[in-house]
Design an enzyme around this catalytic site. Structure first.
Site, PDB file in Angstrom:
ATOM      1  CG  HIS A 180      37.653  49.106  34.800  1.00 49.28           C
ATOM      2  ND1 HIS A 180      37.213  50.287  35.363  1.00 49.28           N
ATOM      3  CD2 HIS A 180      38.942  48.941  35.204  1.00 49.28           C
ATOM      4  CE1 HIS A 180      38.192  50.811  36.081  1.00 49.28           C
ATOM      5  NE2 HIS A 180      39.251  50.016  35.997  1.00 49.28           N
ATOM      6  CB  CYS A 181      40.377  50.492  29.758  1.00 47.87           C
ATOM      7  SG  CYS A 181      42.008  50.493  28.980  1.00 47.87           S
ATOM      8  CB  VAL A 182      43.804  47.947  33.909  1.00 47.67           C
ATOM      9  CG1 VAL A 182      42.783  47.062  34.594  1.00 47.67           C
ATOM     10  CG2 VAL A 182      44.477  47.190  32.760  1.00 47.67           C
TER      11      VAL A 182
END
Length: 342
Positions: A180-182
Site C-alpha cells: 500500500h503506497c501512501v
C-alpha cells in the site's frame, strides 16, 4: 523542557524505533530488535500515557488508514521544486543560452509523472470481489510455502487466492498484492503495477534531470567567474587559494535556494534510484514487495530454527518465468484464458 519539545523528541524516537523494528523483522533474537524494544519500554515509563496513546493514534492514522496527507505533501514538494527551478534556474540558464530541450526535459518528465500518478492512484489495483474471485483464484498456483490453499480472509470472508493479501488500509483483498503506497493513496496490485513502475522511474528521472540542469548552471557560473583561479584572505589575514568547501559556501551565500534545492534533489535522486533498482529486481524475478519480505522472513525463521531435511525449509519462487516474461507480466497481467493456453 516544554511539552512541544518533549513531544517532538518522543515522536522522533517512535519513528526511529519503528524503523529499527521493521529492519529487524523476522530476526527475533537480533541485537537491534532487543535494544529498540528495551529502549521503548524505558521511554514508556517517562512519557505520559495519554501522550503515548495520542502518538500511536496519529501514527496509525498516517500509515494504516487511507489519507490524502501524503498526496498533498507529495504535490507540495513537487510544486516547491518546480517553482524554484522555473523562476531562478530556468531563467538564468536561458540567459546563459543552455539548450532548450535540456531546460524543458524536467517539464516533459513532470507531465509523464503526473499522468502515471493519476492512473496509479485512481486505477483498480485488482480488488478481489465475490464476482471475480473464482477467476482470479485460477491464475496463480499455490506454492505451499508463502501461500497456502484453504486460507480464508476473516474480513472479506473469502478464500485467499495465491499471491493476494488483505490490505488493512483499504479494507479489501488485492490480487498480486505488492504494497500500500501512501504517496498515491492506493494499493499496488496486478492492475496498476505498471503505472506505479512508470511513476517511480519518471519521478527518479525527473529529480535527476533537475539536479543535472541545476548543477550545470552552478558549474557554468563558476567557470564564467573564473573563481577557481582566485584567492581569498581568512580571518588571520592569510591568503589561500579557492577550495571546494569555500566554493560551496560562496555559492550557497549567493544562490541559497538553488543550492538547497540541488542538495534536496540529489538526495532524492539517490533514494529513488535505489528504490527503482529494487523494484526492477522484483519485476525481473517476478516477485512483489510482500513476497520478498515474506520469503526473507521465512528463510530467517528456518535459519534460526533448524528443520529436518524434508524439503520444506527451502523456498523456491515458482512464479518466475524468465526475465522477459517476468517483465511482460508487469505490463500485461495474465488472465485465466492465458493460463489455460499454457
Amino acid at each position: 523542557m516544554d511539552f512541544l519539545t518533549l513531544f517532538l523528541i518522543y515522536l522522533c524516537f517512535v519513528l526511529a524505533t519503528a524503523a529499527l523494528l521493521c529492519i529487524c523483522a523476522g530476526r527475533k533474537g537480533s541485537f537491534l530488535s532487543r535494544s529498540a524494544s528495551g529502549a521503548s519500554q524505558v521511554l514508556a515509563l517517562v512519557i505520559p500515557t495519554q501522550l503515548q496513546r495520542a502518538t500511536r493514534g496519529a501514527l496509525h492514522g498516517l500509515f494504516h488508514t487511507r489519507s490524502c496527507l501524503f498526496v498533498v505533501l507529495h504535490v507540495a514538494l513537487q510544486a516547491a521544486v518546480y517553482a524554484e527551478y522555473t523562476w531562478e534556474v530556468f531563467v538564468y540558464c536561458w540567459e546563459l543560452q543552455f539548450p532548450l530541450l535540456l531546460l524543458l526535459l524536467p517539464y516533459l518528465l513532470l507531465a509523464g509523472n503526473l499522468g502515471c500518478f493519476v492512473l496509479c492512484s485512481r486505477a483498480d489495483p485488482g480488488i478481489i470481489t465475490k464476482s471475480n474471485h473464482a477467476s482470479l483464484a485460477k491464475i496463480y498456483a499455490y506454492d505451499g510455502v508463502l501461500f497456502q490453499k484453504g486460507i480464508t480472509c476473516p474480513t472479506c470472508n473469502m478464500e485467499k487466492p495465491a499471491r493476494s493479501k488483505h490490505c488493512s488500509c483499504c479494507g479489501v483483498c488485492v490480487h498480486r498484492f505488492d504494497h500500500h503506497c501512501v504517496w498515491v493513496n492506493n494499493c499496488i496490485g496486478a492492475r496498476n503495477a505498471k503505472y506505479f513502475f512508470l511513476y517511480l522511474f519518471t519521478l527518479a528521472a525527473m529529480a535527476a534531470a533537475v539536479a543535472v540542469v541545476t548543477a550545470a548552471f552552478l558549474v557554468q557560473v563558476v567557470l564564467l567567474s573564473n573563481m577557481m583561479h582566485g584567492s581569498y584572505v581568512d580571518d588571520q589575514g592569510q591568503e589561500h587559494g579557492v577550495e571546494i568547501l569555500f566554493l560551496i559556501q560562496h555559492l550557497f551565500l549567493t544562490f541559497p535556494r538553488i543550492v538547497f534545492m540541488l542538495g534536496f534533489v540529489i538526495l532524492l535522486t539517490l533514494v529513488l534510484g535505489a528504490y527503482c533498482c529494487f523494484n526492477l529486481y522484483l519485476a525481473l524475478t517476478n516477485q512483489t514487495s510482500n513476497e520478498w519480505y515474506k520469503s526473507r522472513r521465512y528463510r530467517c525463521s528456518h535459519h534460526l530454527t533448524p528443520q529436518p531435511h524434508d524439503g520444506q525449509a527451502a523456498y523456491k519462487n515458482i512464479y518466475s518465468k524468465g526475465v522477459w516474461m517476468n517483465l511482460k507480466e508487469i505490463f500485461k497481467p495474465p488472465t485465466v484464458l492465458e493460463r489455460k493456453k499454457k
